[in-house]
Motif scaffolding. Structure first.
Motif, short mmCIF file in Angstrom:
data_model
loop_
_atom_site.label_atom_id
_atom_site.label_comp_id
_atom_site.label_asym_id
_atom_site.label_seq_id
_atom_site.Cartn_x
_atom_site.Cartn_y
_atom_site.Cartn_z
N LYS A 14 0.83 -1.21 -0.13
CA LYS A 14 -0.10 -0.05 -0.08
C LYS A 14 0.88 1.28 -0.03
O LYS A 14 0.48 2.11 -0.37
CB LYS A 14 -0.89 0.11 1.29
CG LYS A 14 -2.24 -0.94 1.12
CD LYS A 14 -3.35 -0.37 2.03
CE LYS A 14 -4.40 -1.55 1.62
NZ LYS A 14 -4.34 -2.49 2.67
N VAL A 15 2.28 1.23 0.50
CA VAL A 15 3.16 2.14 0.52
C VAL A 15 3.42 2.47 -1.16
O VAL A 15 4.19 1.66 -1.48
CB VAL A 15 4.26 1.98 1.44
CG1 VAL A 15 5.16 3.23 1.50
CG2 VAL A 15 3.77 1.40 2.59
N ASP A 16 2.83 3.44 -1.48
CA ASP A 16 3.06 3.58 -3.07
C ASP A 16 4.22 4.46 -3.18
O ASP A 16 4.20 5.80 -3.19
CB ASP A 16 2.00 4.18 -3.71
CG ASP A 16 1.97 3.78 -5.17
OD1 ASP A 16 1.41 4.74 -6.01
OD2 ASP A 16 2.83 3.19 -5.69
N LEU A 17 5.39 4.05 -3.27
CA LEU A 17 6.63 4.70 -3.52
C LEU A 17 7.29 4.84 -5.09
O LEU A 17 6.84 3.65 -5.65
CB LEU A 17 7.92 4.19 -2.42
CG LEU A 17 7.45 4.46 -1.18
CD1 LEU A 17 8.41 3.63 -0.30
CD2 LEU A 17 7.45 5.82 -0.62
N THR A 18 8.24 5.39 -5.37
CA THR A 18 8.80 5.15 -6.74
C THR A 18 9.66 4.00 -6.43
O THR A 18 10.04 3.37 -5.50
CB THR A 18 9.62 6.40 -7.22
OG1 THR A 18 10.40 6.64 -5.77
CG2 THR A 18 8.70 7.67 -7.47
N ARG A 19 10.00 3.44 -7.65
CA ARG A 19 10.72 2.27 -7.54
C ARG A 19 12.11 2.34 -6.84
O ARG A 19 12.74 3.10 -6.76
CB ARG A 19 11.20 1.90 -8.89
CG ARG A 19 11.88 0.46 -9.32
CD ARG A 19 11.98 0.08 -10.61
NE ARG A 19 12.19 0.97 -11.35
CZ ARG A 19 13.56 1.30 -12.05
NH1 ARG A 19 14.58 0.60 -11.27
NH2 ARG A 19 13.75 2.13 -12.95
N PRO A 20 12.23 1.14 -5.94
CA PRO A 20 13.55 1.32 -5.05
C PRO A 20 14.76 1.10 -6.21
O PRO A 20 14.50 0.48 -7.12
CB PRO A 20 13.57 0.01 -4.19
CG PRO A 20 12.36 -0.70 -4.72
CD PRO A 20 11.32 0.27 -5.57
N PHE A 21 15.89 1.29 -5.51
CA PHE A 21 17.02 0.92 -6.20
C PHE A 21 17.21 -0.62 -6.54
O PHE A 21 17.17 -1.34 -5.62
CB PHE A 21 18.28 1.26 -5.46
CG PHE A 21 19.68 1.06 -6.08
CD1 PHE A 21 20.10 2.21 -7.32
CD2 PHE A 21 20.39 -0.06 -5.72
CE1 PHE A 21 21.07 1.88 -7.88
CE2 PHE A 21 21.61 -0.02 -6.48
CZ PHE A 21 21.89 0.67 -7.48
N THR A 22 16.96 -1.08 -7.87
CA THR A 22 16.76 -2.47 -8.20
C THR A 22 17.85 -3.12 -8.71
O THR A 22 18.48 -2.82 -9.64
CB THR A 22 15.58 -2.52 -8.95
OG1 THR A 22 14.23 -1.92 -8.55
CG2 THR A 22 15.22 -4.06 -9.28
N VAL A 23 18.19 -4.07 -7.90
CA VAL A 23 19.40 -4.90 -8.24
C VAL A 23 18.96 -6.24 -8.84
O VAL A 23 18.31 -6.88 -7.99
CB VAL A 23 20.51 -5.19 -7.09
CG1 VAL A 23 21.93 -5.97 -7.71
CG2 VAL A 23 20.73 -3.64 -6.57
N ILE A 24 19.61 -6.71 -10.06
CA ILE A 24 19.22 -8.21 -10.41
C ILE A 24 20.46 -8.88 -10.41
O ILE A 24 21.44 -8.46 -10.73
CB ILE A 24 18.44 -8.36 -11.71
CG1 ILE A 24 19.40 -7.65 -12.88
CG2 ILE A 24 17.16 -7.66 -11.71
CD1 ILE A 24 18.55 -7.88 -13.95
N VAL A 25 20.44 -10.20 -9.90
CA VAL A 25 21.49 -11.06 -9.98
C VAL A 25 21.29 -12.11 -10.86
O VAL A 25 20.38 -12.91 -10.93
CB VAL A 25 21.57 -11.65 -8.45
CG1 VAL A 25 22.78 -12.58 -8.53
CG2 VAL A 25 21.55 -10.75 -7.31
N GLU A 26 22.45 -12.20 -11.78
CA GLU A 26 22.35 -12.97 -12.91
C GLU A 26 23.64 -13.97 -12.92
O GLU A 26 24.79 -13.60 -12.33
CB GLU A 26 22.40 -12.28 -14.09
CG GLU A 26 21.17 -11.19 -14.34
CD GLU A 26 19.83 -11.84 -14.76
OE1 GLU A 26 19.89 -13.04 -14.62
OE2 GLU A 26 18.91 -11.27 -14.82
N GLY A 27 23.54 -15.00 -13.76
CA GLY A 27 24.71 -16.01 -13.72
C GLY A 27 24.25 -17.31 -14.01
O GLY A 27 23.10 -17.57 -13.88
N ASN A 28 24.81 -18.12 -14.57
CA ASN A 28 24.56 -19.62 -15.21
C ASN A 28 23.80 -20.33 -14.00
O ASN A 28 23.87 -19.88 -12.83
CB ASN A 28 25.80 -20.39 -15.60
CG ASN A 28 25.43 -21.35 -16.69
OD1 ASN A 28 24.58 -21.65 -16.86
ND2 ASN A 28 26.68 -21.57 -17.41
#
Ligand code: DCP
Length: 230
Positions: A14-28
């Motif tokens: 419900k807390v409508d904030l702008t997108r947080p700092f978003t980190v994706i973890v990738e690798g085989n």
């Protein structure tokens, strides 16, 4: 703890904030994404989103991951459609945490896995077209933006050994050739940057290191990941 943190993150929708700092973890496969996420679990300002593998293993009672490995040509589209949906959910979950850490993304699903299946003729061209229509709609209309990519870079030999050791039942039939090919897909996307555009800057970590010493490698990059660069 991971689960309760996720629940907190989801519960705060419900807390409508702008997108947080978003980190994706990738690798085989087997590169240590889960271990990486666990390392950051101790920080209260990070919302963790582990890969929804349990959902892939139980979609109304069907183990789609298992079906996909048992008969890839038959089930690749079904499986990757569901992966895309579950990834969309992860990307768009609202959280009040300032940092969001996700295991994999809608991007690696399309650029590594669907790509590989398409190239091998294991996903028919019309099915790839449908996945792409959804992908395009999602990336243009939903907030699936990313601020940083952590690439856990490995040698295929190293991850293959780990996969054999962990002995996940669905992955028993995965050949070394497949792991080598997936390595190339990740390399060409995130390291050589010659196939698909990267949705964010990429940090490359040596993920061949053993669990006992890898923590030091993680710590080197903590300020980047926690968005705390001076
Ligand atoms: N998978 C797939 N298509 C995707 C995503 C995953 O076929 N779009 C498959 C590959 C693996 C399983 O799902 O068999 C889980 O793969 P991941 O590499 O995402 O996760 P791991 O558990 O292997 O990660 P790690 O060992 O790095 O923690």
């Amino acid at each position: 703890k991971l689960v309760s943190k996720m629940a907190n993150a989801v519960g705060s929708s419900k807390v409508d904030l702008t997108r947080p700092f978003t980190v994706i973890v990738e690798g085989n496969i087997g590169s240590g994404k889960t271990t990486f996420l666990n390392h950051f679990n101790k920080y209260d300002n990070v919302a963790m989103f582990a890969e929804p593998i349990e959902m892939w293993r139980n979609c109304n009672g069907y183990n789609l991951l298992d079906l996909m490995y048992k008969d890839t040509a038959k089930w690749s589209f079904t499986f990757q459609s569901y992966v895309q949906l579950t990834m969309l959910r992860q990307h768009t979950y609202k959280t009040s945490h300032p940092v969001k850490l996700m295991e994999r993304s809608i991007y690696s699903a399309r650029y590594c896995f669907v790509e590989k299946m398409a190239r091998d003729g294991l996903m028919p061209t019309p099915s790839v077209a449908v996945i792409d229509k959804w992908f395009k709609y999602i990336t243009e209309n939903e907030d699936v933006g990313v601020d940083l990519i952590v690439y856990l870079r490995t040698f295929p030999e190293v991850v293959y050994e780990r996969i054999l050791k962990r002995n996940r039942s669905e992955e028993r039939t995965v050949p070394f050739e497949y792991i080598k090919a997936l390595h190339v897909m990740h390399e060409d996307w995130l390291y050589n940057k010659k196939t698909h555009s990267c949705p964010a800057p990429v940090i490359v970590l040596d993920a061949n290191l053993d669990k006992s010493v890898i923590e030091e490698e993680y710590e080197k990059y903590e300020p980047h990941i926690l968005n705390k660069l001076p």
